[in-house]
Design an enzyme around this catalytic site. Structure first.
Site, mmCIF file in Angstrom:
data_model
loop_
_atom_site.group_PDB
_atom_site.id
_atom_site.type_symbol
_atom_site.label_atom_id
_atom_site.label_comp_id
_atom_site.label_asym_id
_atom_site.label_seq_id
_atom_site.Cartn_x
_atom_site.Cartn_y
_atom_site.Cartn_z
ATOM 1 N N ARG A 1 12.183 -6.918 4.802
ATOM 2 C CA ARG A 1 12.148 -5.482 4.513
ATOM 3 C C ARG A 1 13.184 -4.718 5.347
ATOM 4 N NH1 ARG A 1 6.553 -2.236 4.854
ATOM 5 N NH2 ARG A 1 6.615 -2.815 7.060
ATOM 6 N N ARG B 1 12.548 -2.467 10.809
ATOM 7 C CA ARG B 1 11.539 -1.989 11.755
ATOM 8 C C ARG B 1 11.340 -3.046 12.833
ATOM 9 N NH1 ARG B 1 6.354 0.003 8.314
ATOM 10 N NH2 ARG B 1 5.338 -1.049 10.059
ATOM 11 N N LYS C 1 0.833 -1.211 0.000
ATOM 12 C CA LYS C 1 0.000 0.000 0.000
ATOM 13 C C LYS C 1 0.867 1.261 0.000
ATOM 14 C CE LYS C 1 -2.000 -0.875 3.999
ATOM 15 N NZ LYS C 1 -1.354 -2.127 4.454
ATOM 16 N N ARG D 1 0.776 -8.982 13.660
ATOM 17 C CA ARG D 1 0.122 -7.960 12.816
ATOM 18 C C ARG D 1 -0.841 -8.611 11.833
ATOM 19 N NH1 ARG D 1 5.175 -5.222 10.401
ATOM 20 N NH2 ARG D 1 3.750 -3.788 9.343
ATOM 21 N N ARG E 1 -8.447 1.110 10.098
ATOM 22 C CA ARG E 1 -8.044 -0.269 10.367
ATOM 23 C C ARG E 1 -9.039 -0.987 11.264
ATOM 24 N NH1 ARG E 1 -2.099 0.590 9.436
ATOM 25 N NH2 ARG E 1 -1.009 -1.355 9.720
HETATM 26 P P1 AMP Z 1 2.026 0.448 9.122
HETATM 27 O O1 AMP Z 1 3.226 1.283 8.841
HETATM 28 O O2 AMP Z 1 0.799 0.928 8.386
HETATM 29 O O3 AMP Z 1 2.269 -1.027 8.943
HETATM 30 O O4 AMP Z 1 1.669 0.653 10.684
HETATM 31 C C1 AMP Z 1 2.599 0.305 11.680
HETATM 32 C C2 AMP Z 1 1.905 0.247 13.035
HETATM 33 O O5 AMP Z 1 1.371 1.541 13.361
HETATM 34 C C3 AMP Z 1 0.731 -0.695 13.149
HETATM 35 O O6 AMP Z 1 1.122 -2.043 13.397
HETATM 36 C C4 AMP Z 1 -0.027 -0.090 14.326
HETATM 37 O O7 AMP Z 1 0.611 -0.380 15.551
HETATM 38 C C5 AMP Z 1 0.145 1.402 14.056
HETATM 39 N N1 AMP Z 1 -0.939 1.919 13.196
HETATM 40 C C6 AMP Z 1 -0.823 2.434 11.934
HETATM 41 N N2 AMP Z 1 -2.015 2.812 11.466
HETATM 42 C C7 AMP Z 1 -2.914 2.529 12.432
HETATM 43 C C8 AMP Z 1 -4.318 2.663 12.549
HETATM 44 N N3 AMP Z 1 -5.062 3.157 11.530
HETATM 45 N N4 AMP Z 1 -4.914 2.265 13.704
HETATM 46 C C9 AMP Z 1 -4.188 1.763 14.733
HETATM 47 N N5 AMP Z 1 -2.871 1.589 14.688
HETATM 48 C C10 AMP Z 1 -2.224 1.972 13.553
#
Ligand code: AMP
Length: 218
Positions: A127, A160, A13, A171, A88
């Site tokens: 990654r 990360r 994404k 996740r 989410r």
């Molecule tokens: P991402 O970079 O989108 O994979 O997000 C990394 C982490 O940020 C996720 O595993 C959550 O802990 C937090 N996070 C990102 N977006 C959201 C969201 N919309 N709601 C809750 N937690 C989020």
């Protein structure tokens, strides 16, 4: 153009949102990036978020909704936006609907990235990110020219914390339990288009442009 990119972690994404948003001159609103920035700055909100993020759990809805509400009011978001990684949960989707309604706006299309679990695991655990410019690499599929260094800015590459195998599995579980129900939410509103998130970035990009409608020719 007001789009949501929905899909499991590692579906691509972020990469696709960055490209399309750049082409269209609209912001990519990536809650994960916003939370990581807040954590790196050491703000109270960032430090609170970090404890959830590092173990692969979701940050509480009110925190994330507050961030997005503020971001949607920034001048650059008035022409449109791509939401990447938000909403989410159902509560976030409902909050977003209200936020947009208050601004007399609506989402035009929700694009769901379909990727097999095996592929997601390979992508996420391999990654690496640049600490300076956040450009993504992959140890197998797109390694940097010089080990451990970003090709673009020379920054240090890192993994990360939530890309460790244990956090990735968590996740994916969180996605299945909390985010997958959004498919039905958007399908029932006639907004959902699923695309295949495997293939070359160009193929995936074309599928997204077709799904988003005819006004996105690159
Ligand atoms: P991402 O970079 O989108 O994979 O997000 C990394 C982490 O940020 C996720 O595993 C959550 O802990 C937090 N996070 C990102 N977006 C959201 C969201 N919309 N709601 C809750 N937690 C989020």
């Amino acid at each position: 153009m007001r789009l949501i990119f929905l899909g499991p972690p590692g579906a691509g994404k972020g990469t696709q949102a960055r490209t399309l948003a750049g082409e269209q001159g609209i912001p990519q609103i990536a809650t994960g990036d916003m939370l990581r920035e807040a954590a790196a700055r050491g703000t109270r909100l960032g430090l609170e978020a970090k404890s959830y993020m590092n173990r692969g759990a979701l940050v509480p809805d009110d925190v994330v909704v507050g961030l997005v509400a503020e971001r949607l009011d920034a001048p650059d978001a008035q022409k449109g936006f791509i939401l990447d990684g938000f909403p989410r949960t159902l509560a976030q989707a409902e909050a977003l609907e209200r936020l947009l309604k208050d601004r007399e706006l609506a989402v035009e299309r929700v694009i769901y990235f379909e990727v097999s679990e095996q592929e997601l695991l390979r992508r996420l655990t391999g990654r690496r990110m640049c600490r300076q410019c956040e450009h993504p690499y992959h140890v197998e599929f797109s390694p940097p020219k010089r080990a451990g260094r970003c090709d673009r800015c020379g920054g240090e590459l890192y993994q990360r914390e939530d890309d460790s195998e244990a956090a990735v599995r968590r996740r994916l579980e969180v996605h299945a339990a909390q985010t997958a129900p959004l498919l039905e939410y958007y399908r029932s509103r006639g907004l959902l288009t699923a695309i295949r998130g495997e293939g070359s970035p160009q193929e995936i990009g074309s599928a997204i442009r077709r799904a988003a409608g005819g006004n996105t020719a690159a």
